[in-house]
Design a protein around this motif. Structure first.
Motif, mmCIF file in Angstrom:
data_model
loop_
_atom_site.group_PDB
_atom_site.id
_atom_site.type_symbol
_atom_site.label_atom_id
_atom_site.label_comp_id
_atom_site.label_asym_id
_atom_site.label_seq_id
_atom_site.Cartn_x
_atom_site.Cartn_y
_atom_site.Cartn_z
ATOM 1 N N LEU A 28 82.234 33.761 91.838
ATOM 2 C CA LEU A 28 82.858 32.822 92.756
ATOM 3 C C LEU A 28 82.443 31.391 92.450
ATOM 4 C CD1 LEU A 28 82.665 34.883 96.049
ATOM 5 C CD2 LEU A 28 84.396 34.889 94.275
ATOM 6 N N HIS A 29 82.387 31.066 91.164
ATOM 7 C CA HIS A 29 82.251 29.693 90.712
ATOM 8 C C HIS A 29 80.988 29.022 91.251
ATOM 9 C CE1 HIS A 29 86.173 31.157 90.276
ATOM 10 N NE2 HIS A 29 86.683 30.639 91.362
ATOM 11 N N ASN A 256 91.709 29.238 91.076
ATOM 12 C CA ASN A 256 90.484 30.010 91.222
ATOM 13 C C ASN A 256 90.699 31.472 90.854
ATOM 14 O OD1 ASN A 256 89.170 27.728 92.080
ATOM 15 N ND2 ASN A 256 89.191 28.261 94.249
ATOM 16 N N ALA A 257 91.874 32.017 91.244
ATOM 17 C CA ALA A 257 92.168 33.408 90.903
ATOM 18 C C ALA A 257 92.224 33.603 89.396
ATOM 19 C CB ALA A 257 93.502 33.819 91.537
ATOM 20 N N TYR A 260 88.826 33.895 87.810
ATOM 21 C CA TYR A 260 88.275 35.241 87.966
ATOM 22 C C TYR A 260 89.001 36.258 87.085
ATOM 23 C CZ TYR A 260 87.372 39.832 89.816
ATOM 24 O OH TYR A 260 87.057 41.162 89.910
ATOM 25 N N LEU A 286 92.149 38.663 96.558
ATOM 26 C CA LEU A 286 91.679 37.406 95.975
ATOM 27 C C LEU A 286 91.589 36.314 97.030
ATOM 28 C CD1 LEU A 286 93.787 37.612 92.714
ATOM 29 C CD2 LEU A 286 91.287 37.531 92.773
ATOM 30 N N VAL A 290 87.723 35.094 97.155
ATOM 31 C CA VAL A 290 87.435 33.894 96.369
ATOM 32 C C VAL A 290 87.613 32.669 97.267
ATOM 33 C CG1 VAL A 290 88.018 32.544 94.333
ATOM 34 C CG2 VAL A 290 88.205 35.038 94.267
ATOM 35 N N THR A 327 84.425 32.237 104.876
ATOM 36 C CA THR A 327 84.020 32.829 103.607
ATOM 37 C C THR A 327 82.993 33.931 103.836
ATOM 38 O OG1 THR A 327 84.451 30.778 102.405
ATOM 39 C CG2 THR A 327 82.982 32.359 101.361
#
Length: 413
Positions: A28-29, A256-257, A260, A286, A290, A327
């Motif tokens: 998750l970055h 972002n997806a 991943y 997702l 994410v 989140t």
């Protein structure tokens, strides 16, 4: 398109209490997630105390309980919650109005975003997706998937929906970045950009009043004319808010997806290409797993208590600022026991709060879902060998914003 998430998000960030448990959940970055637990006190960058609410059931209460509202955040006695006020801090915005007034304004546009209404757009959105992939292929590998795909797709969709086919996308990008900025720009830079954006909105409203069309803005004005009590300021703020919200969430989630799916989730790429149903299931997972925002600047969806309230066994006094950490709630192990590697194509085990809940649930949730499903399915089908051309630890991320996504993302095939 989110009325309270990427584009109508939560305000600014939080400084966790020393010793607060943090869970690092790759891929998750490098975002830090609070371990779900009872409500706990922390502080916003302004120094204002904030109650962080992170458990799944508690977050739902914060988002649905009428004793917790958005409008009280802008009352005369409200504490400061933002360092640099942006578009989301306008008291006239749909996000910041509660109760009957909120429902009255929301009804002017909600008919355009029902699942049935969105389904009518599916063939056209699919054609936009295919056209962008054609252009990627024509330009050749390697390419920047952000400038060539994840940004222009939602911009094209919301521009068509609002009748803005000739909108200057460079100006739109500038306004959107300033509208959702936290530390990326100075307060004066944000104010200047927002004045320009408001002027654009006022001109657009005047134009559609003079020459109505078959578009969202014209429909909104017709509904507002039949609804007593809606001010011109609210209409203009709603219009420019829709312009930003209509593309920001989808752009962020899609970028972002892909980070991943082209990294740790690479094994899923072939199944994404197989059918739209698999892409729809993956989209839900997702969106849940994410984060759209950066945990360092986005504590959750902010509310303020209008009376004493108990959340998760903790008494929270009237006047307190509360942040619903969606989140953390979306990863609460009491509800979600798997991870993306094992659950990507499984039905959700519980409600996802990425698009919020309650009265301020995102108007454009179904539009964002549909765009993401089509974008992922058709990209995987037509570019089965797509891969990252940049190391994950070298990705250029957008910073100082409410949302966090790649600024650029080099891919090859």
């Amino acid at each position: 398109m989110s009325a309270e998430n990427s584009a109508t998000g939560a305000g600014t960030g939080t400084v966790p209490n020393p010793g607060t448990a943090l869970t690092v959940l790759p891929p998750l970055h490098c975002l830090r997630l609070l371990e779900p637990g009872p409500p706990r006190l922390a502080a916003l960058p302004t120094g204002t105390p904030v109650w962080l609410v992170s458990r799944h059931t508690d977050v739902r209460q914060v988002l649905t309980d009428p004793r917790l509202g958005r409008a009280p955040l802008f009352a005369p006695d409200a504490p400061q919650v933002t360092v640099v006020p942006n578009l989301l801090d306008d008291p006239a915005a749909l996000l910041n109005i509660d109760g009957v007034e909120h429902q009255r304004l929301r009804r002017t546009v909600q008919r355009a975003f029902t699942p049935r209404a969105i389904a009518r757009w599916r063939p056209w959105v699919a054609s936009v997706v295919d056209g962008l992939i054609d252009e990627l292929l024509d330009r050749g590998s390697p390419a920047d998937i952000v400038t060539g795909y994840t940004r222009p797709l939602p911009v094209a969709v919301i521009s068509r929906l609002m009748g803005l086919d000739h909108l200057d996308t460079v100006r739109l990008e500038r306004w959107s970045d300033h509208a959702l900025a936290t530390t990326a720009f100075t307060a004066q830079e944000v104010r200047t950009a927002m004045r320009e954006f408001a002027d654009f909105g006022a001109e657009l409203v005047a134009e559609r009043r003079a020459t109505p069309g078959d578009d969202l803005v014209s429909g909104l004005l017709a509904a507002a004319d039949d609804t007593p009590g809606i001010t011109e300021e609210q209409i203009v703020t709603l219009v420019i808010g829709l312009v930003v919200a209509g593309h920001e969430t989808t752009m962020t989630a899609l970028g972002n997806a892909l980070v991943y799916l082209l990294g740790d989730g690479r094994d899923a790429w072939q199944r994404l290409a197989s059918d739209e149903q698999s892409a729809a299931a993956a989209t839900e997972q997702l969106l849940r797993a994410v984060p759209l925002g950066d945990a360092d600047v986005l504590p959750g969806l902010l509310r303020r208590a209008v009376e004493d309230i108990e959340i998760g066994g903790v008494r929270i006094p009237a006047g307190s600022v509360v942040a619903a950490d969606v989140t953390a709630a979306n990863g609460d192990p009491r509800v979600f026991t798997g991870d993306l590697l094992t659950e990507l194509f499984a039905p959700l085990a519980g409600s996802s709060y990425t698009f919020g809940a309650g009265p301020h649930h995102c108007l454009g949730a179904w539009l964002a879902r549909m765009e993401l499903e089509l974008a992922l399915h058709r990209l995987a089908r037509r570019l089965p060998a797509l891969r990252l051309a940049t190391a994950e630890d070298a990705i250029d991320w957008r910073r100082g914003m409410l949302t966090r996504s790649p600024q650029h993302l080099r891919v090859s095939w």
